[in-house]
Structures are given as structure tokens and as C-alpha cells.
Design an enzyme around this catalytic site. Structure first.
Site, PDB file in Angstrom:
ATOM      1  N   THR A  53     -47.055  32.123  -4.836  1.00 24.75           N
ATOM      2  CA  THR A  53     -47.050  32.536  -6.155  1.00 24.75           C
ATOM      3  C   THR A  53     -48.198  33.275  -6.434  1.00 24.75           C
ATOM      4  OG1 THR A  53     -48.136  30.441  -6.805  1.00 24.75           O
ATOM      5  CG2 THR A  53     -45.596  30.501  -6.942  1.00 24.75           C
ATOM      6  N   ASP A  54     -48.339  34.065  -7.859  1.00 21.69           N
ATOM      7  CA  ASP A  54     -49.689  34.556  -8.151  1.00 21.69           C
ATOM      8  C   ASP A  54     -50.137  33.725  -9.167  1.00 21.69           C
ATOM      9  OD1 ASP A  54     -48.297  35.075 -10.419  1.00 21.69           O
ATOM     10  OD2 ASP A  54     -47.759  36.889 -10.264  1.00 21.69           O
ATOM     11  N   LEU A  55     -51.224  34.281  -9.851  1.00 19.81           N
ATOM     12  CA  LEU A  55     -51.791  33.393 -10.836  1.00 19.81           C
ATOM     13  C   LEU A  55     -51.124  32.838 -12.064  1.00 19.81           C
ATOM     14  CD1 LEU A  55     -55.203  35.280 -11.129  1.00 19.81           C
ATOM     15  CD2 LEU A  55     -54.755  33.152  -9.884  1.00 19.81           C
ATOM     16  N   SER A  56     -49.650  33.687 -12.237  1.00 24.13           N
ATOM     17  CA  SER A  56     -48.883  32.964 -13.301  1.00 24.13           C
ATOM     18  C   SER A  56     -47.979  32.054 -13.048  1.00 24.13           C
ATOM     19  CB  SER A  56     -48.241  34.412 -13.985  1.00 24.13           C
ATOM     20  OG  SER A  56     -47.277  35.135 -12.967  1.00 24.13           O
ATOM     21  N   VAL A  69     -45.538  32.863 -10.497  1.00 24.96           N
ATOM     22  CA  VAL A  69     -44.312  33.353 -10.140  1.00 24.96           C
ATOM     23  C   VAL A  69     -44.665  33.861  -9.051  1.00 24.96           C
ATOM     24  CG1 VAL A  69     -43.035  35.327 -10.863  1.00 24.96           C
ATOM     25  CG2 VAL A  69     -43.992  33.858 -12.622  1.00 24.96           C
TER      26      VAL A  69
END
Length: 152
Positions: free
Chosen positions: A28-31, A33
Site C-alpha cells: 500500500t501507499d500512504l493512503s 490503497v
């Protein structure tokens, strides 16, 4: 004697291959997602698993100098995000077989929701990078998968 713990593998249902994927924090990324480029890895793992289960030994072909598959083109479409801990399935079907290439359609789903799809053309190439005919047994395997998928 205990059974060894093996990595998750896929299976065929008719001519369709299904490969499980669990989403981990690293995906995942920082969000929170799944980072878009990670779908390429999921598609690749599913294709590799599909070929292995179908009896296509890519490693032996490479090691003997016969050749290897290379992605020639890929068209991607993202529809909905995957998130941490999601249990996904990559669904792969062989769409078309030619002398030196195979077209594969792949989707990533969560339950029944389509998250992403790809249309992939893989070409069989010699060690020098030039296209070459796939082994005849492999072409037969792919043709059976296409026929099974179509219900023939």
C-alpha cells in the site's frame, strides 16, 4: 511427519486460472490503497503460476537456451482500490494463441467486485531476444485452455 508450509498457489476451473493474493502493508501507499504498480506483480505471479500448473516449464526452457516469455504489450484498467488485508483473486484466461505469442486476459477481483484488468501479450523469444516459435506442446496446452474456456 508434518506437511511443509507452501506458498499459496492457484488452480484451474475449466480453462480459467484463479490465483489468490493477500494485501499486506508493503503493498500500500500512504493512503492505505494498493500502489498501482503492484498490480503488475500480481498479474505476473498469476501468469507464472498458471503456466506452471498447466505444465509449461519456463525455467527449463530458459536454462536449456530454448527461450523465455517476454511481455510484449499490456493494456491496464483500474476500476476500484484494494486495501490492506483484502483477499483478492487474479483471474487469468488465455484468449488467443499464435506461433510465437499468447494473449491473456487478467482481472483482479475482491469478492465479485472488479478492481483491475489487463490484456497481456507475451511473446516467446530466443536468448538473443528475437521472437521464435513456442514449443509445440505449449501451443497445444494453450489451445486446450482456450477450447475449455469456450466450452468446446
Amino acid at each position: 511427519m508434518t506437511d511443509p508450509v507452501l506458498p499459496a498457489g492457484g488452480r484451474f476451473t475449466g480453462g480459467t486460472h484463479r490465483f489468490p493474493v493477500r494485501i499486506y502493508f508493503e503493498d500500500t501507499d500512504l493512503s492505505g490503497v494498493v500502489y498501482h504498480a503492484n498490480y503488475l506483480r500480481y498479474f505476473e505471479r498469476a501468469r507464472s503460476d498458471m503456466l506452471m500448473i498447466a505444465g509449461i516449464d519456463q525455467r527449463a526452457a530458459h536454462e536449456t537456451g530454448e527461450g523465455a516469455y517476454a511481455v510484449r504489450s499490456m493494456q491496464l484498467d483500474w476500476r476500484a482500490p484494494a486495501r490492506l488485508n483484502d483477499a483478492l483473486v487474479v483471474v487469468s484466461t488465455v484468449e488467443r494463441v499464435r506461433a510465437a505469442a499468447v494473449d491473456i486476459h487478467q482481472t483482479v477481483i475482491r469478492d465479485t467486485l472488479l478492481l483491475a484488468s489487463a490484456r497481456v501479450e507475451v511473446a516467446f523469444v530466443a536468448p538473443n531476444g528475437r521472437p521464435r516459435r513456442q514449443p509445440a506442446a505449449w501451443v497445444d496446452t494453450f489451445q486446450r485452455l482456450v477450447a475449455t474456456k469456450k466450452g468446446a
